[in-house]
Design a protein around this motif. Structure first.
Motif, short mmCIF file in Angstrom:
data_model
loop_
_atom_site.label_atom_id
_atom_site.label_comp_id
_atom_site.label_asym_id
_atom_site.label_seq_id
_atom_site.Cartn_x
_atom_site.Cartn_y
_atom_site.Cartn_z
N ASP A 101 46.23 38.01 38.03
CA ASP A 101 45.53 37.36 39.04
C ASP A 101 43.92 37.69 39.11
O ASP A 101 43.71 38.83 38.95
CB ASP A 101 46.10 37.86 40.46
N TYR B 190 41.52 37.22 40.79
CA TYR B 190 40.76 37.75 42.09
C TYR B 190 40.69 39.09 42.00
O TYR B 190 39.80 39.89 42.22
CB TYR B 190 41.21 36.90 43.33
N TRP B 191 42.01 39.73 41.82
CA TRP B 191 42.28 41.23 41.68
C TRP B 191 41.24 41.71 40.57
O TRP B 191 40.51 42.86 40.67
CB TRP B 191 43.40 41.46 41.54
N VAL C 244 37.75 41.95 41.69
CA VAL C 244 37.52 43.20 42.80
C VAL C 244 37.43 44.33 41.72
O VAL C 244 36.80 45.36 42.07
CB VAL C 244 38.81 43.26 43.60
N ALA C 245 38.37 44.72 40.80
CA ALA C 245 38.23 45.60 39.78
C ALA C 245 36.79 45.96 38.93
O ALA C 245 36.45 46.81 38.92
CB ALA C 245 39.08 45.57 38.60
N ALA D 228 43.34 47.96 41.91
CA ALA D 228 43.29 46.37 41.66
C ALA D 228 43.78 45.81 40.50
O ALA D 228 44.37 44.64 40.56
CB ALA D 228 41.62 46.24 41.70
N MET E 34 47.56 45.66 40.99
CA MET E 34 47.82 44.47 41.89
C MET E 34 47.61 43.11 41.31
O MET E 34 48.42 42.11 41.44
CB MET E 34 46.95 44.47 42.97
N ALA E 35 46.69 42.99 40.23
CA ALA E 35 46.53 41.59 39.35
C ALA E 35 47.56 41.54 38.46
O ALA E 35 48.05 40.18 38.19
CB ALA E 35 45.36 41.94 38.63
N ASP F 286 50.71 42.56 39.19
CA ASP F 286 52.17 42.42 40.35
C ASP F 286 52.72 43.58 39.99
O ASP F 286 54.07 44.03 39.98
CB ASP F 286 52.94 41.19 40.03
#
Length: 317
Positions: free
Chosen positions: A48, A50-51, A54-55, A230, A233-234, A236
């Motif tokens: 992802d 977007y994540w 963020v990182a 982050a 999360m990217a 999953d």
């Protein structure tokens, strides 16, 4: 009387050569570890974005946090922009030399260029290191208190908790005995300790400096741990963020026992093991660590080396 050889040495463009050394070191390092870089990068292509952004943002904020902590460690006001750029360059130098020597050397030179004496520059570096180490341990203990069963030292390094502490304690004692036993070093150590204690007291009499020092020391590992979360999360990863944060702080703290350049190898292995003990499958844990290291270490490495060369050439350091 100068010799022909001495004249030739003086004519060598030493500062220009020094500018090229960081770039050459990064090129050699990247060539040696190219398979690792490509393996981690291929996983990130399907993550992802977007994540991942963020990182990246959290990594940049980490340099801001370090800048605050560096400023808080000294009473003299430092130039804000040059301080931040120096931290960016110091991060690159730190990944080329073990045990934080690269960042320490860059910042020592920067502080001296800002007008601080060698003793006061060294005292500021020591105070920053003390605050950084304390902040990391305090944050780890706070998260463990929130989630005591996330992982343990024995699960991170099975059966090795005792030996690690014994080895670390032995090394500290050996260095202390060596410094005390060597007579010429006693006066230097006494002067350094007196300066460091005096400057530390002075810093803590000014709330703004103390807040910058300890706030930055706590913010930096928080941002680092958040960057790893982050990336997870990217990709999953379905593990609580607190557990991931504890895994990062525990793994990076234990990896500091092995002083490799930028924690290469030691940090990667410790983080993978920590994530696995936190509940992340080993293949996914490896991808998370590689992705995080690409964003926080490898991508900034070349521009950081270039900036370091510019700072050397412009005599900022």
């Amino acid at each position: 009387m100068s010799t022909p050889q001495g004249n030739r040495l003086r004519r060598l463009p030493l500062r220009q050569l020094a500018c090229l050394l960081p770039i050459a070191a990064v090129s050699v390092w990247a060539a040696r570890h190219w398979p690792i870089i490509t393996a981690g990068g291929s996983r990130l292509l399907s993550a992802d974005e977007y994540w991942l952004l963020v990182a990246v943002a959290l990594t940049v904020l980490g340099w801001v946090a370090v800048s605050f902590s560096r400023q808080g460690a000294t009473l003299q006001r430092l130039p804000v922009l040059r301080l931040f750029v120096t931290q960016f360059a110091a991060a690159a130098a730190n990944h080329l030399l073990p045990a934080g020597l690269g960042a320490g050397a860059v910042n020592l030179r920067f502080l001296q260029r800002c007008g601080l004496s060698l003793s006061r520059s060294s005292a500021a570096l020591a105070l920053h290191m003390l605050a950084a180490g304390t902040g990391r341990v305090v944050l780890l203990l706070a998260l463990v208190a929130l989630s005591p069963h996330a992982l343990s030292l024995d699960s991170l390094m099975p059966g090795a908790a005792g030996p690690v502490l014994v080895v670390a304690g032995t090394l500290v004692c050996a260095v202390a005995v060596l410094l005390v036993a060597v007579t010429p070093l006693r006066g230097v150590i006494r002067t350094f300790v007196e300066t460091a204690l005096s400057d530390a007291r002075s810093v803590h009499t000014r709330p703004a400096r103390a807040l910058a020092l300890w706030g930055g020391a706590l913010a930096f590992p928080t941002l680092q741990a958040a960057g790893l979360v982050a990336v997870a999360m990217a990709l999953d990863v379905s593990v609580p963020a607190v557990h991931l944060g504890i895994a990062y702080l525990a793994g990076s703290t234990l990896a500091a026992v092995v002083p490799t350049p930028g924690g290469l190898g030691s940090v990667d292995a410790a983080l993978v093991i920590a994530l696995v003990t936190a509940g992340v499958p080993i293949a996914l844990a490896t991808s998370v660590v590689l992705g995080y290291r690409i964003i926080s270490v490898w991508l900034p490495l070349v521009p950081g080396a270039l900036v370091l060369g510019v700072l050397v050439r412009s005599k900022v350091i």
